[in-house]
Design a protein around this motif. Sequence first.
Motif, PDB file in Angstrom:
ATOM      1  N   LEU A   1      -7.117 -25.213  -3.624  1.00  0.00           N
ATOM      2  CA  LEU A   1      -6.837 -25.513  -2.208  1.00  0.00           C
ATOM      3  C   LEU A   1      -5.346 -25.372  -1.914  1.00  0.00           C
ATOM      4  N   GLU A   2      -4.505 -25.734  -2.872  1.00  0.00           N
ATOM      5  CA  GLU A   2      -3.056 -25.563  -2.714  1.00  0.00           C
ATOM      6  C   GLU A   2      -2.694 -24.072  -2.699  1.00  0.00           C
ATOM      7  N   GLU A   3      -3.215 -23.321  -3.660  1.00  0.00           N
ATOM      8  CA  GLU A   3      -2.902 -21.893  -3.767  1.00  0.00           C
ATOM      9  C   GLU A   3      -3.380 -21.109  -2.550  1.00  0.00           C
ATOM     10  N   GLU A   4      -4.512 -21.511  -1.971  1.00  0.00           N
ATOM     11  CA  GLU A   4      -5.048 -20.823  -0.789  1.00  0.00           C
ATOM     12  C   GLU A   4      -4.344 -21.245   0.500  1.00  0.00           C
ATOM     13  N   GLY A   5      -3.459 -22.241   0.413  1.00  0.00           N
ATOM     14  CA  GLY A   5      -2.722 -22.675   1.592  1.00  0.00           C
ATOM     15  C   GLY A   5      -3.451 -23.694   2.450  1.00  0.00           C
ATOM     16  N   VAL A   6      -4.620 -24.158   2.004  1.00  0.00           N
ATOM     17  CA  VAL A   6      -5.317 -25.206   2.746  1.00  0.00           C
ATOM     18  C   VAL A   6      -4.490 -26.480   2.667  1.00  0.00           C
ATOM     19  N   ILE A   7      -4.033 -26.831   1.476  1.00  0.00           N
ATOM     20  CA  ILE A   7      -3.089 -27.929   1.289  1.00  0.00           C
ATOM     21  C   ILE A   7      -1.712 -27.302   1.273  1.00  0.00           C
ATOM     22  N   GLN A   8      -0.904 -27.666   2.242  1.00  0.00           N
ATOM     23  CA  GLN A   8       0.416 -27.043   2.369  1.00  0.00           C
ATOM     24  C   GLN A   8       1.543 -27.895   1.813  1.00  0.00           C
ATOM     25  N   GLY A   9       1.244 -29.095   1.395  1.00  0.00           N
ATOM     26  CA  GLY A   9       2.265 -29.962   0.822  1.00  0.00           C
ATOM     27  C   GLY A   9       1.829 -31.409   0.922  1.00  0.00           C
ATOM     28  N   TYR A  10       2.693 -32.279   0.450  1.00  0.00           N
ATOM     29  CA  TYR A  10       2.423 -33.712   0.448  1.00  0.00           C
ATOM     30  C   TYR A  10       3.641 -34.406   1.041  1.00  0.00           C
ATOM     31  N   SER A  11       3.390 -35.459   1.820  1.00  0.00           N
ATOM     32  CA  SER A  11       4.513 -36.168   2.430  1.00  0.00           C
ATOM     33  C   SER A  11       4.132 -37.615   2.699  1.00  0.00           C
ATOM     34  N   ALA A  12       5.123 -38.407   3.038  1.00  0.00           N
ATOM     35  CA  ALA A  12       4.900 -39.807   3.404  1.00  0.00           C
ATOM     36  C   ALA A  12       4.844 -39.902   4.922  1.00  0.00           C
ATOM     37  N   ASN A  13       3.945 -40.724   5.441  1.00  0.00           N
ATOM     38  CA  ASN A  13       3.881 -40.983   6.878  1.00  0.00           C
ATOM     39  C   ASN A  13       4.824 -42.129   7.194  1.00  0.00           C
ATOM     40  N   LEU A  14       5.817 -41.870   8.024  1.00  0.00           N
ATOM     41  CA  LEU A  14       6.819 -42.879   8.350  1.00  0.00           C
ATOM     42  C   LEU A  14       6.563 -43.460   9.726  1.00  0.00           C
ATOM     43  N   ASP A  15       6.889 -44.720   9.906  1.00  0.00           N
ATOM     44  CA  ASP A  15       6.850 -45.354  11.220  1.00  0.00           C
ATOM     45  C   ASP A  15       8.196 -45.069  11.878  1.00  0.00           C
ATOM     46  N   ARG A  16       8.196 -44.223  12.880  1.00  0.00           N
ATOM     47  CA  ARG A  16       9.455 -43.784  13.495  1.00  0.00           C
ATOM     48  C   ARG A  16      10.269 -44.960  14.024  1.00  0.00           C
ATOM     49  N   ARG A  17       9.608 -45.988  14.512  1.00  0.00           N
ATOM     50  CA  ARG A  17      10.326 -47.149  15.055  1.00  0.00           C
ATOM     51  C   ARG A  17      11.062 -47.900  13.950  1.00  0.00           C
ATOM     52  N   GLN A  18      10.457 -47.962  12.773  1.00  0.00           N
ATOM     53  CA  GLN A  18      11.070 -48.673  11.652  1.00  0.00           C
ATOM     54  C   GLN A  18      12.327 -47.973  11.137  1.00  0.00           C
ATOM     55  N   ILE A  19      12.467 -46.694  11.426  1.00  0.00           N
ATOM     56  CA  ILE A  19      13.657 -45.960  10.981  1.00  0.00           C
ATOM     57  C   ILE A  19      14.601 -45.670  12.147  1.00  0.00           C
ATOM     58  N   GLY A  20      14.417 -46.397  13.242  1.00  0.00           N
ATOM     59  CA  GLY A  20      15.367 -46.318  14.351  1.00  0.00           C
ATOM     60  C   GLY A  20      15.102 -45.233  15.371  1.00  0.00           C
ATOM     61  N   LEU A  21      13.906 -44.667  15.408  1.00  0.00           N
ATOM     62  CA  LEU A  21      13.574 -43.633  16.389  1.00  0.00           C
ATOM     63  C   LEU A  21      12.562 -44.210  17.376  1.00  0.00           C
ATOM     64  N   GLY A  22      13.055 -45.054  18.281  1.00  0.00           N
ATOM     65  CA  GLY A  22      12.197 -45.810  19.185  1.00  0.00           C
ATOM     66  C   GLY A  22      11.639 -45.047  20.365  1.00  0.00           C
TER      67      GLY A  22
END
Length: 155
Positions: A44-65
């Motif tokens: 699935l990664e090689e075929e591009g179905v999975i394009q990467g992995y990341s963390a979901n951030l709460d924008r408000r908690q990092i100052g982007l209100g």
Amino acid sequence: MKRLDREDVKILEKLQSDGRITNSALADAVSMSASPCWRRVRQLEEEGVIQGYSANLDRRQIGLGVLVYVTIQIDNHSEEDATRFERQVQELPEVISCHSVSGGADFMLMVVSRDLDSYAEFSMNTLRRLPGIKTMTTNFALKEIKPFKGLPLGL
């Protein structure tokens, strides 16, 4: 377009909800043995179905209100002008998403900012100065009702 089978869907649903899951735990969760599960994920990664992995951030908690949706109509619809606009928008970290759209606008941007003053400065000094903008409409998100949590795989 890859055709997903039932096992692929189970793997992808689990990975969308927990991208840090170990292969062993993933295999258990989708009722597979570890080796075939790992091979499917790699495929699935090689075929591009999975394009990467990341963390979901709460924008408000990092100052982007402030979350803003901006629609933009450009003056000229030549491929060169549209491409130039797209290139310049990609360089703006405040723009977290940009789509070419149909209807009354040409582009829809999702923009984040610390506060209203920061957005006003960004809007006046950066966005409005991009070449070729005919009209720009700003819509402020007042309440986030359903944030993005992953793609629906059962459609």
